[in-house]
Design an enzyme around this catalytic site. Structure first.
Site, PDB file in Angstrom:
ATOM      1  N   SER A   1      21.803 -30.599   1.543  1.00 32.39           N
ATOM      2  CA  SER A   1      21.407 -30.142   2.867  1.00 32.39           C
ATOM      3  C   SER A   1      22.589 -29.580   3.641  1.00 32.39           C
ATOM      4  CB  SER A   1      20.722 -31.284   3.599  1.00 32.39           C
ATOM      5  OG  SER A   1      20.012 -30.825   4.716  1.00 32.39           O
TER       6      SER A   1
ATOM      7  N   ASP B   1       9.911 -26.806   2.298  1.00 29.79           N
ATOM      8  CA  ASP B   1      10.902 -27.527   3.091  1.00 29.79           C
ATOM      9  C   ASP B   1      11.039 -26.870   4.460  1.00 29.79           C
ATOM     10  OD1 ASP B   1      13.052 -28.852   4.147  1.00 29.79           O
ATOM     11  OD2 ASP B   1      14.357 -28.599   2.406  1.00 29.79           O
TER      12      ASP B   1
ATOM     13  N   HIS C   1      12.009 -32.485   1.714  1.00 34.40           N
ATOM     14  CA  HIS C   1      13.422 -32.130   1.823  1.00 34.40           C
ATOM     15  C   HIS C   1      14.315 -33.104   1.069  1.00 34.40           C
ATOM     16  CE1 HIS C   1      17.046 -30.576   3.740  1.00 34.40           C
ATOM     17  NE2 HIS C   1      17.356 -31.798   4.141  1.00 34.40           N
TER      18      HIS C   1
END
Length: 730
Positions: free
Chosen positions: A560, A646, A693
């Site tokens: 991320s 996502d 995610h």
């Protein structure tokens, strides 16, 4: 337990923002059904439009991926019995998770039989409940259980379920009975609530919960269960777009807190569950840059607030009857360089989980009565992560139970007796390092790298041989550095396998994270974001100069927002690593923060800046944004794993980055012969379906994804596949 910032994992949620609000990855261990999904891959081999093919670009890893999947399955099997905190204890039953739902056993019986409380097979991926039918196995396998809460007298159970194809969880309310029912029969589900994130029981008939709308939680609702049905009424709403709302219950179960947190300020409302009206009242109105979080102890609030020296956390106390800031009395402020990671109240003492200047974890015990001084309890030097156990309904002990682990050390249960400071391992006092546990003799080394501005950046290294023997070892470097969140250092069977195969594992605690307190985060926010990449560069140079591996044997991995410093470094120093593996990578910072229609753009201006309103913010983001600084050169090979639904990291940004990177590499090699660069890098974009995610929750898909990463690392670093140990012949 007080909530500093809502998280999935118990002992670190105070100083971390909500997982739903921010671009970060949390790793959670779950038992799930097996499901199969297709894969779309994009590779640098074709400079034209992406190729729609389930296997295109991954064929070179296929055989090795199968091999590593077998090795990972065996590694997970070795650690299948490690302790966790997934068991929920009621007054007379113990509740636990299995693949198809929630079960319980009667602790009063000498030989209890498990009975099923909640059956996942009754749910489809749609909106309707199927009354215990099992004919559509494909749909039922998609659900996983997130949280479980018991009502005070064990009359009801509430649990949230999540499906990878939808963002919002679903909450099921189950009526519990003393009599057993058929293990796979219809459970006593009485109510379904959609879009529920956090929830807590105030009484056996009243449940408070937050409603999740997209990636935000701004409303608190109250569910009343009556003899004639149910009633839902609104309780609280925070209209500020950058605030995330969550409910939590104090450790003594007397106070329910409504926590309204942004990245830079807090506001907490309380509900005394011992009173009949159950009406919220305010602790302290929101003030700029004031972060505070509360626990309850015998009519007093124990408060953790950033009112200490240097705007760091300190412990304060205030009466429940008058809790405003004017009545806050300081109790304890940590020393310089010690970062508070969490707070618990156990008995008549406050227990802080801290990270000392050397980087090690410790517990600080602060007495809440009398004039006794606070003291520190040292934890084993290998400990890198701590997770407390939520006390059961009938648990009134003053001790604190928790698990300690590291990326290569499985969780170990400990118990702290705050009254006398004894640290117990299971039932025995821990006085010496653990031995003969079958966990191996691995070394934990803590280093400090000097960054460009002179700041010392901590690095934790795990290795199986002395440092002087690591020059030829492959190195996997982990990094994050955002939102004030510590780098995830919980146990990972994948990392344990690499360590056993001779790898060195480095964890770089760069600025932007929270390893050295709130200031560590503030230094790398907004216009300070470049410091994260500068710190990572310093860490790599220090590792190599210390004799740990070399650039040709080094790979970087991040999840991320951790992709930002990695991507920035790849643009400026691509020769320092051979391969990069990124999961759900946030790479188009400028494009995302300029698009205010995206779910998190407005909420995250305090972290990244506002390029649409402030020209200096735009210049700052443009100077480091991975997607906007790609140039024709020889990049490291990259494996980018993204998820089609996502909402936190929009897929178009990942596609844009991949296409620009492919074109830059193609341009470079059209100008230079291959001999000028050691090898032609391969860039693979692996797009998985679903909105999760956090990666696949299904065990088989998780194994497949992890095996692909290991196959990629071994192939791109030019390593020979490890051979399993041979069995000796008798």
């Amino acid at each position: 337990m007080a909530v500093i910032a809502p998280r999935l994992c118990p002992f670190t949620r105070f100083v971390k923002p909500s997982w739903l609000q921010f671009r970060e990855l949390a790793v959670c261990r779950r038992r799930t059904w097996i499901c199969v999904s297709a894969t779309r891959c994009y590779t640098v081999d074709s400079p034209n439009s992406p190729v729609e093919s389930p296997n295109y670009g991954l064929e070179r890893y296929k055989d090795l991926q199968k091999y590593f999947k077998r090795r990972l399955r065996a590694t997970y099997s070795r650690f299948s019995d490690i302790p966790d905190n997934s068991v929920v204890c009621g007054h007379h039953h113990v509740y636990f998770l299995e693949g198809d739902g929630i079960y319980r056993m009667d602790s009063r019986q000498s030989e209890p039989e498990p009975e099923q409380v909640l059956y996942l097979g009754q749910f489809s991926a749609g909106e309707e409940i199927r009354e215990g039918k099992k004919e559509d196995r494909k749909e039922e396998e998609e659900w996983t259980i997130q949280r479980v809460r018991l009502s005070p007298q064990e009359k009801y159970l509430a649990a949230t379920l999540r499906n990878p194809h939808r963002e919002e969880p679903r909450c099921m309310v189950v009526r519990l009975g003393e009599g057993a029912f058929p293990p796979l029969g219809p459970p006593h589900t009485i109510l379904t609530l959609d879009k529920v994130f956090s929830f807590e029981w105030a009484t056996d008939e009243v449940l408070f919960y937050t409603a999740q709308e997209g990636l935000r939680c701004s409303r608190v609702l109250r569910l009343d269960l009556t003899s004639t049905g149910s009633r839902i009424t609104p309780v609280h709403e925070d209209t500020q777009p950058d605030v995330f709302v969550e409910v939590a219950l104090s450790r003594d179960r007397r106070i329910l807190t409504i926590n309204c947190n942004s990245k830079t300020s807090s506001e907490v409302w309380l509900i005394d569950v011992t009173t009949p009206k159950l009406e919220p009242f305010l602790v302290q109105p929101r003030l700029p840059d004031l972060l505070y979080h509360v626990e309850h102890w015998e009519g007093w609030l124990v408060i953790l607030a950033n009112t200490g020296p240097g705007q760091e956390y300190q412990v304060l106390k205030a009466p429940l009857a008058g809790p405003s800031m004017a009545s806050w009395v300081p109790l304890y402020a940590p020393g310089l360089g010690t970062a508070v990671r969490d707070m618990e109240v156990a008995g008549d003492r406050c227990v802080l989980a801290t990270r000392v200047p050397t980087g090690e974890l410790a517990l600080t015990v602060v007495p809440l009565t009398g004039s006794k001084e606070a003291y520190t309890v040292q934890l084993p030097p290998w400990a890198c992560a701590i997770e407390t156990n939520r006390p059961g309904l009938a648990d009134h002990r003053s001790g604190l139970e928790f698990l300690l682990s590291s990326p290569v050390h499985p969780p170990v249960p400990y118990r702290l007796s705050p009254k006398d400071g004894l640290l117990l391992l299971g039932a025995e006092e821990e006085r010496t390092p653990l031995k003969n546990q079958g966990w191996g003799n691995y070394i934990t080394t803590r280093l400090e790298a000097r960054s460009q501005d002179g700041t010392l950046v901590p690095v934790t290294v795990f290795h199986a041989v002395p440092t002087e023997s690591l020059k030829g070892a492959p190195l996997l470097v982990h990094v994050y550095g955002a939102y004030g969140r510590d780098l995830n250092m919980e146990f990972s069977p994948e990392r344990r396998l690499l360590l056993e195969q001779g790898w060195a594992l480095a964890y770089c605690h760069i600025r932007g994270g929270g390893e050295r307190g709130l200031a560590w985060h503030r230094q790398a926010r907004v216009q300070g974001k470049r410091r994260g990449a500068e710190d990572l560069l310093a860490c790599l140079h220090h590792l190599f100069s210390s004799g740990v591996s070399s650039p040709r044997l080094t790979a970087l991995t991040a999840c991320s927002a951790g992709a930002v410093p990695v991507g920035a470094l790849c643009n400026t120093q691509p020769n320092l690593m051979r391969a990069v593996a990124l999961q759900a990578p946030f790479l188009d910072v400028l494009g995302t923060m300029e698009d205010r229609t995206l779910p998190l753009t407005v909420e995250e201006t305090e972290e990244w800046g506002d390029p649409t309103a402030d020209p200096q913010h735009r210049l700052s983001i443009a100077s480091y944004c991975p997607c906007h600084n790609i140039t024709p050169q020889c990049y490291p090979s990259m494996l980018l794993t993204a998820y089609s639904g996502d909402a936190r990291v929009p897929l178009p940004g990942v596609l844009k980055y991949t296409e620009r990177l492919k074109n830059a590499i193609h341009t470079h090699f059209s100008r230079h012969s291959v001999s000028e660069c050691e090898r032609v890098p391969l860039v693979v974009l692996n797009i998985q379906p679903g909105a999760n995610h956090f990666g696949p929750e299904d065990f088989e898909l998780m194994l497949q994804e992890s095996a692909l990463q290991l196959a990629f690392l071994y192939t791109e670093l030019g390593l020979k596949p490890p051979q399993p140990p041979r069995k000796r012949k008798r």
